[in-house]
Design an enzyme around this catalytic site. Structure first.
Site, PDB file in Angstrom:
ATOM      1  N   GLY A 242       9.222   7.812  -2.671  1.00  0.00           N
ATOM      2  CA  GLY A 242       8.637   8.552  -3.787  1.00  0.00           C
ATOM      3  C   GLY A 242       7.297   9.143  -3.396  1.00  0.00           C
ATOM      4  N   GLY A 469      10.897   1.521  -2.857  1.00  0.00           N
ATOM      5  CA  GLY A 469      10.837   1.091  -1.460  1.00  0.00           C
ATOM      6  C   GLY A 469       9.690   0.127  -1.242  1.00  0.00           C
ATOM      7  N   ILE A 631      -1.881 -12.030  -2.161  1.00  0.00           N
ATOM      8  CA  ILE A 631      -0.731 -11.332  -1.566  1.00  0.00           C
ATOM      9  C   ILE A 631       0.540 -12.048  -2.008  1.00  0.00           C
ATOM     10  CG2 ILE A 631       0.346 -10.577   0.590  1.00  0.00           C
ATOM     11  CD1 ILE A 631      -2.409  -9.266  -0.006  1.00  0.00           C
ATOM     12  N   GLN A 640       4.039  -2.121   3.289  1.00  0.00           N
ATOM     13  CA  GLN A 640       3.337  -1.088   2.531  1.00  0.00           C
ATOM     14  C   GLN A 640       2.177  -0.514   3.337  1.00  0.00           C
ATOM     15  OE1 GLN A 640       3.744   0.196  -0.995  1.00  0.00           O
ATOM     16  NE2 GLN A 640       5.592  -0.223   0.139  1.00  0.00           N
ATOM     17  N   GLY A 704      -2.927  -3.892  -6.100  1.00  0.00           N
ATOM     18  CA  GLY A 704      -1.843  -3.088  -5.537  1.00  0.00           C
ATOM     19  C   GLY A 704      -2.117  -2.740  -4.085  1.00  0.00           C
ATOM     20  N   GLY A 706       0.114  -0.280  -2.437  1.00  0.00           N
ATOM     21  CA  GLY A 706       0.944   0.868  -2.083  1.00  0.00           C
ATOM     22  C   GLY A 706       0.166   2.023  -1.484  1.00  0.00           C
ATOM     23  N   GLU A 707      -1.115   2.084  -1.760  1.00  0.00           N
ATOM     24  CA  GLU A 707      -1.856   3.279  -1.361  1.00  0.00           C
ATOM     25  C   GLU A 707      -3.006   3.015  -0.397  1.00  0.00           C
ATOM     26  OE1 GLU A 707      -1.773   4.225  -5.650  1.00  0.00           O
ATOM     27  OE2 GLU A 707      -1.418   6.278  -5.041  1.00  0.00           O
TER      28      GLU A 707
HETATM   29 MO1  MOS Z   1       1.609   7.158  -6.229  1.00  0.00          MO
HETATM   30  S1  MOS Z   1       0.789   8.976  -5.660  1.00  0.00           S
HETATM   31  O1  MOS Z   1       0.804   7.020  -7.732  1.00  0.00           O
HETATM   32  O2  MOS Z   1       3.277   7.308  -6.415  1.00  0.00           O
END
Ligand code: MOS
Length: 740
Positions: A242, A469, A631, A640, A704, A706-707
């Site tokens: 995504g 994912g 974690i 990630q 989080g 993810g980023e």
């Molecule tokens: Mo992330 S850019 O908030 O899917």
């Protein structure tokens, strides 16, 4: 607390389904009589459709219908105020609404046929005459039109200037005042955007969509088409990547539902890879960073200005400059952000939107300042370490960035680096080492989950979240299994269905921190019920126990202080005479957490080898240390961060969506021209999770992940390239011709 599951590197529970092909994606829901839509895209970037002739297309055997703006029914969308959850301020693009062309590759027709091949062929026969008007797509030529964006939900505008930054810069003993250029990037998930709409005999629809938010898509479709909530259900069980591209409903879902509704049959629409470039993107950005410091390296002035492109119909904005006001301590700060509307589609959040570009500039400039001061880059950052958020005068809920620097530097072997550029070699290859800080938000949004525990001791948990994912299936199962002391195999987590309890889009690195607490709360409600039944047992070994006196372990409830006093959960359920216990819980941000700035941090160290003759760059090693609080699963967490680092390598060296301004179109619209790092570009990546405790950030104490992994990576690589070559490249991607 016991950790039978949480904190363990458990394999993805959906992994086998994914690698064996058992996992079904949006374009894989087959049924007899399915019709296929093929999208026709505008060849011009701005103007009107003067004429559109579908007669030839309709003659092709197998073609069912061609939708254009001329025959598409007028719908609830006439209400221009309707926006999806993620839409920036403005008027969202409405496919096939009228003859206006707003951007190149805009969808202007949908050919529907009984096979994909026929639809694709017939689409080539749609004749379009355009009345093109001049378009403007070149950011640099229109910077003067930059203006402040209208306020976008969830995006903080830059804080007001503090102190006297321009004067302080003027007076500073050592200064850096430089500009950075970065291109647009497209998300390019492996799975194309696709929708299969299953049309039921009673007219109800099941919409299998590639999305990061089933309820966002559901609400959008209901509003646009005037469906009642029960008329359609949106399903997205597996998502092939995504990165933000699926945060908003994309036009294929609109077109597929339009066709299914009008033709009263099931329809699929899939985008091609080139058509993926007609969607949102990380916008090209121009920045100025000016830093002034005392001879000792204390920051005395910080100025960060950014311009980024958007469409003419929506004020897309992201936080590019804000980070600069909170990552380091400084009294004199000015942060400005402007958008420049162009004849392009609206950009869309892409993995750490804003921070990726903002931190590339800031962390490159910090490296330049360190060089000017002749101080070690880590020293400079430590000297200006922010102990609180200078933008909002708030304390941090937790911040172990110092430890990130220390641990990553040690693992990387930073101490062996000779600070002199061009001083390190391996044979004929220049070796460079660079570092950068990273920062991202750690937010929590309201989310709900339902837990159903049946008499056989099996637990089903559900929430309308997604697994793009990231490992959602796995970590939520861990949290639930942990809370009730069950085996992983006895817990099933359901997601990706709009009928499940309310959850936000999966994005913003807030799924673990939002859905996790809801799962925990639903399980806690079940724990209380179970204890209630257990206390009623004849001669209960738990007699008199309060919830804090017991623990749920190995399928039993037992006294913490006397573990031999235990009862099996299944026995409790049987004795209670219930078939199942069902509990739903919703959890949102606490008032207390609002008093703190909640961030996740990282330190990235990169080594590059640069061929002196050819200018080719290899990223030989990356070490990244992340402070992400608790974690839940070190394996999915590491994955990630690995993915983020690979993307950072792409941003630094490969990725660039190139516009041909003559056409106003992205020309690099395939994976041969749009370069992403391949295995041969990715070498050693070492991920360290620094211990960090945070009881404020959310009830689970998680941040989080993810980023954060991508933030700062491009700067660390660019700084390493400078160290290797003595060349400061202030644009991305860095290419070999920048070094010759
Ligand atoms: Mo992330 S850019 O908030 O899917």
């Amino acid at each position: 607390m016991s950790t039978a599951h949480v904190g363990k590197p458990i394999d993805r529970i959906d992994g086998r389904a994914k690698v064996t092909g058992a996992a079904k994606y949006a374009a894989e829901y087959n049924e007899p009589g399915l019709a296929y839509g093929w999208i026709v895209n505008s060849a011009v970037a701005r103007g009107r459709i003067a004429a559109i002739d579908v007669a030839e297309a309709l003659k092709v055997p197998g073609v069912i219908h061609v939708f254009t703006h001329e025959n598409t029914p007028r719908l609830a969308w006439l209400d221009r105020s309707y926006r999806d959850q993620i839409a920036p301020p403005g008027s969202p693009f409405r496919p096939l609404y009228d003859a206006e062309i707003h951007f190149s590759s805009q969808p202007i027709a949908l050919v529907v046929a009984d096979s994909s091949e026929v639809a694709r062929y017939a689409a080539t026969l749609v004749r379009v005459e355009y009345a093109a008007t001049g378009h403007a797509t070149e950011l640099d030529a229109h910077l003067a039109e930059g203006r402040a964006p209208k306020k976008r939900g969830g995006i903080k505008p830059p804080p007001k200037a503090r102190g006297g930054p321009d004067g302080a810069l003027e007076k500073a003993a050592v200064k850096v005042d430089v500009a950075y250029r970065v291109p647009a990037e497209h998300h390019n998930p492996m799975e194309m955007f696709a929708t299969t709409v299953h049309h039921e005999p009673d007219g109800k629809l099941v919409v299998y969509d590639k999305t990061q938010g089933v309820q966002n898509v559901h609400d959008y479709l209901c509003n646009i088409f005037g469906f009642a909530a029960d008329d359609l259900r949106v399903v997205s069980k597996f998502v092939g990547g995504g990165f933000g591209a699926g945060l908003r409903p994309q036009h294929q879902v609109f077109l597929a539902v339009l066709a299914a509704r009008e033709l009263k049959r099931s329809v699929r629409v899939v985008l091609t890879r080139p058509q993926m470039f007609s969607l949102g993107y990380r916008p090209a950005t121009r920045q100025r960073v000016a830093l002034g410091a005392s001879p000792e390296g204390v920051l005395e002035a910080v100025i960060h200005e950014a311009f980024q492109e958007t469409s003419r119909f929506e004020d897309y904005s992201e936080m590019i400059v804000n980070w600069t006001g909170l990552l380091y301590r400084c009294e004199n700060v000015r942060l400005d952000h402007a958008i420049v509307p162009l004849d392009l589609f609206t950009p869309l959040d892409m993995r750490a939107p804003g921070a990726v570009w903002g931190l590339f500039a800031l962390e490159s400039a910090m490296d330049e300042l360190a060089v000017a001061l002749k101080v070690d880059p880590i020293e400079l950052r430590l000297k200006n370490y922010a102990e609180e958020d200078g933008n909002e005068d708030k304390p941090f809920s937790s911040k172990e960035l110092r430890e990130c620097y220390r641990r990553a530097a040690e693992r990387f072997g930073w101490a062996d680096r000779n600070p002199e550029p061009r001083s390190m070699r391996r044979g004929s290859t220049l070796v460079g080492r660079g570092m950068a800080s990273g920062v991202w938000e750690s937010n929590q949004q309201k989310a709900a989950a339902k837990a159903v525990l049946t008499v056989d001791g099996k637990l089903t948990i559900s929430s309308a979240t997604e697994d793009i994912g990231t490992g959602t299936y796995t970590i939520m199962t861990q949290v639930a299994a942990e809370a009730l002391g069950l085996a992983m195999a006895d817990v099933t987590f359901l997601l990706g269905d709009s009928t499940l309890p309310q959850a936000p889009v999966e994005g913003g690195s807030f799924t673990a921190s939002s859905v996790g607490p809801a799962v925990q709360a639903a399980c806690e409600a079940i724990r209380a019920d179970l204890l209630g039944y257990a206390l009623k047992l004849d001669g209960s070994p738990l007699a008199g126990a309060k919830i804090d006196d017991v623990e749920f372990v190995d399928g039993t409830i037992r006294l913490r202080d006397a573990p031999a006093k235990a009862v099996a959960i299944t026995a409790v359920l049987r004795a209670g005479g219930v078939e199942a216990i069902e509990r739903e819980a919703a959890v949102g941000p606490s008032a207390k957490q609002q008093r703190y700035t909640r961030l996740t941090h990282s330190a990235t160290f990169a080594e590059v080898e640069v061929d002196e003759d050819f200018g080719t760059i290899r990223v030989t090693r990356v070490v990244v240390a992340v402070a992400g609080a608790r974690i839940l699963n070190p394996k999915t967490a590491r994955s990630q961060v690995l993915g983020g680092v690979v993307w950072g390598i792409g941003s630094a060296l490969h990725e660039e969506s190139v516009l041909d301004h003559a056409f106003g179109r992205f020309m690099t619209h395939n994976l041969a021209d749009y370069h992403v790092p391949v295995n041969a570009d990715v070498h050693a990546i070492d991920v360290i999770f620094v211990e960090e405790h945070d009881e404020i950030v959310n009830p689970l104490g998680v941040k989080g992940l993810g980023e954060i992994g991508v933030v700062g990576v491009a700067a660390a690589i660019a700084n390493a390239v400078f160290h290797a070559t003595g060349r400061r490249v202030r644009k991305l991607p860095i290419k070999l011709d920048d070094l010759l």
